[in-house]
Motif scaffolding. Structure first.
Motif, PDB file in Angstrom:
ATOM      1  N   UNK A   1       0.800  -1.348  -0.032  1.00 33.53           N
ATOM      2  CA  UNK A   1       0.055  -0.090  -0.090  1.00 33.53           C
ATOM      3  C   UNK A   1       0.826   1.481  -0.105  1.00 33.53           C
ATOM      4  N   UNK A   2       2.041   1.123   0.362  1.00 37.17           N
ATOM      5  CA  UNK A   2       3.071   2.296   0.032  1.00 37.17           C
ATOM      6  C   UNK A   2       2.751   3.252   1.287  1.00 37.17           C
ATOM      7  N   UNK A   3       2.482   2.560   2.465  1.00 37.24           N
ATOM      8  CA  UNK A   3       1.867   3.752   3.746  1.00 37.24           C
ATOM      9  C   UNK A   3       1.871   3.086   4.938  1.00 37.24           C
ATOM     10  N   UNK A   4       1.877   3.596   5.969  1.00 36.90           N
ATOM     11  CA  UNK A   4       1.681   3.085   7.302  1.00 36.90           C
ATOM     12  C   UNK A   4       0.541   2.324   7.510  1.00 36.90           C
ATOM     13  N   UNK A   5       0.383   1.156   8.240  1.00 40.88           N
ATOM     14  CA  UNK A   5      -0.609   0.340   8.521  1.00 40.88           C
ATOM     15  C   UNK A   5      -0.908   0.270  10.209  1.00 40.88           C
ATOM     16  N   UNK A   6      -1.069  -0.851  10.573  1.00 40.44           N
ATOM     17  CA  UNK A   6      -1.569  -0.828  11.944  1.00 40.44           C
ATOM     18  C   UNK A   6      -0.254  -0.684  12.962  1.00 40.44           C
ATOM     19  N   UNK A   7      -0.854  -0.227  14.032  1.00 40.05           N
ATOM     20  CA  UNK A   7       0.418  -0.401  15.156  1.00 40.05           C
ATOM     21  C   UNK A   7       0.225  -1.847  15.843  1.00 40.05           C
ATOM     22  N   UNK A   8       1.423  -2.116  16.410  1.00 43.04           N
ATOM     23  CA  UNK A   8       1.864  -3.317  16.796  1.00 43.04           C
ATOM     24  C   UNK A   8       2.468  -2.805  18.455  1.00 43.04           C
ATOM     25  N   UNK A   9       2.482  -4.137  19.287  1.00 40.76           N
ATOM     26  CA  UNK A   9       3.049  -3.929  20.695  1.00 40.76           C
ATOM     27  C   UNK A   9       4.066  -4.919  20.945  1.00 40.76           C
ATOM     28  N   UNK A  10       4.932  -4.751  21.796  1.00 43.58           N
ATOM     29  CA  UNK A  10       6.135  -5.557  22.083  1.00 43.58           C
ATOM     30  C   UNK A  10       5.913  -5.582  23.585  1.00 43.58           C
ATOM     31  N   UNK A  11       5.610  -6.570  24.306  1.00 36.32           N
ATOM     32  CA  UNK A  11       5.698  -6.747  25.855  1.00 36.32           C
ATOM     33  C   UNK A  11       6.984  -6.751  26.156  1.00 36.32           C
ATOM     34  N   UNK A  12       7.240  -6.221  27.310  1.00 41.27           N
ATOM     35  CA  UNK A  12       8.584  -6.047  28.093  1.00 41.27           C
ATOM     36  C   UNK A  12       9.080  -7.847  28.756  1.00 41.27           C
ATOM     37  N   UNK A  13      10.020  -7.786  28.773  1.00 42.48           N
ATOM     38  CA  UNK A  13      10.740  -9.176  29.187  1.00 42.48           C
ATOM     39  C   UNK A  13      10.973 -10.156  28.130  1.00 42.48           C
ATOM     40  N   UNK A  14      11.447 -11.468  28.436  1.00 40.36           N
ATOM     41  CA  UNK A  14      11.850 -12.243  27.315  1.00 40.36           C
ATOM     42  C   UNK A  14      13.030 -11.767  26.454  1.00 40.36           C
ATOM     43  N   UNK A  15      13.195 -12.581  25.203  1.00 43.14           N
ATOM     44  CA  UNK A  15      13.909 -12.298  24.258  1.00 43.14           C
ATOM     45  C   UNK A  15      13.299 -11.381  23.017  1.00 43.14           C
ATOM     46  N   UNK A  16      13.973 -10.285  22.755  1.00 44.66           N
ATOM     47  CA  UNK A  16      13.655  -9.563  21.602  1.00 44.66           C
ATOM     48  C   UNK A  16      14.485  -9.635  20.604  1.00 44.66           C
ATOM     49  N   UNK A  17      14.138 -10.005  19.378  1.00 44.00           N
ATOM     50  CA  UNK A  17      15.112 -10.211  18.210  1.00 44.00           C
ATOM     51  C   UNK A  17      14.737  -9.221  17.373  1.00 44.00           C
ATOM     52  N   UNK A  18      15.751  -8.282  17.031  1.00 47.80           N
ATOM     53  CA  UNK A  18      15.410  -7.221  16.168  1.00 47.80           C
ATOM     54  C   UNK A  18      16.530  -7.454  14.936  1.00 47.80           C
ATOM     55  N   UNK A  19      15.693  -7.755  13.724  1.00 48.84           N
ATOM     56  CA  UNK A  19      16.553  -8.059  12.540  1.00 48.84           C
ATOM     57  C   UNK A  19      16.270  -7.319  11.316  1.00 48.84           C
ATOM     58  N   UNK A  20      17.302  -6.958  10.521  1.00 47.21           N
ATOM     59  CA  UNK A  20      16.974  -6.438   9.507  1.00 47.21           C
ATOM     60  C   UNK A  20      18.225  -5.443   9.083  1.00 47.21           C
ATOM     61  N   UNK A  21      18.321  -4.714   7.998  1.00 43.15           N
ATOM     62  CA  UNK A  21      19.346  -3.820   7.697  1.00 43.15           C
ATOM     63  C   UNK A  21      19.164  -2.400   8.496  1.00 43.15           C
ATOM     64  N   UNK A  22      20.206  -2.206   9.289  1.00 43.12           N
ATOM     65  CA  UNK A  22      20.263  -1.052  10.108  1.00 43.12           C
ATOM     66  C   UNK A  22      19.417  -0.905  11.258  1.00 43.12           C
ATOM     67  N   UNK A  23      19.026  -2.227  11.759  1.00 43.50           N
ATOM     68  CA  UNK A  23      18.261  -2.517  12.888  1.00 43.50           C
ATOM     69  C   UNK A  23      19.309  -1.902  14.219  1.00 43.50           C
TER      70      UNK A  23
END
Length: 184
Positions: free
Chosen positions: A97-119
């Motif tokens: 759609x070439x635009x912003x979509x829905x918002x998402x949430x990440x809960x605290x704790x556990x393991x967050x894996x952030x992947x991608x160019x420039x992360x």
């Protein structure tokens, strides 16, 4: 290090869990490197290995093909509340759609894996438990990207490769990585 994603995932999981939490009560792994180097594959292997790991793909945080300059600020806005024990939020970029979509949430704790160019950026360096840099021959990476996305995007990929090279040079991401893995 070997390019087998399951072997690398085990090494990364062991290392990040051997250290103290870096993101509030949670832990953060960044998997960075140029497009087509296998970051998404490694993130999937890590998520498969670690129960309740949450993966965020930085291509969903970008404002389109020229969004790399704004990515560090977006990642910082996601991680800052998590470091304080609060949920982090982000909006997903819809490439079709070439635009912003829905918002998402990440809960605290556990393991967050952030992947991608420039992360990874210096702004979040203090929150990262493990930074993994993946790389492969530029021809191999371009072939992977075009096979995945189609040759009609070649002009975008040519510009993207320039943009990511400039970003990596500015941040010196590879030299800051805990692991460098070749995937070709």
């Amino acid at each position: 290090m070997t390019a087998d994603p399951h072997h690398v995932a085990r090494t990364v999981a062991d290392l990040v869990h051997a250290g103290p939490p870096t993101l509030g009560t949670g832990r953060l792994v960044c998997i960075d490197g140029p497009a087509g180097s296998g970051k998404t594959t490694l993130a999937a292997a890590l998520a498969e290995l670690v129960p309740r790991a949450h993966v965020v793909h930085s291509d969903e945080l970008l404002e389109g093909w020229r969004g790399l300059p704004g990515l560090a600020a977006t990642v910082t806005r996601l991680l800052t509340p998590l470091a304080g024990g609060e949920p982090g939020r982000w909006r997903r970029w819809d490439w079709h759609a070439d635009g912003w979509a829905e918002s998402r949430e990440v809960r605290p704790g556990g393991l967050l894996v952030l992947e991608g160019v420039g992360c990874w950026s210096p702004a979040i360096g203090h929150l990262v438990g493990v930074l993994v840099w993946l790389e492969a021959d530029p021809g191999v990476r371009l072939a992977r990207a075009l096979e995945r996305d189609g040759d009609y995007l070649r002009a975008h990929w040519d510009q993207w490769r320039t943009d990511e090279s400039e970003l990596f040079e500015r941040y010196r991401t590879r030299s800051r990585a805990d692991f460098v893995v070749r995937t070709d």
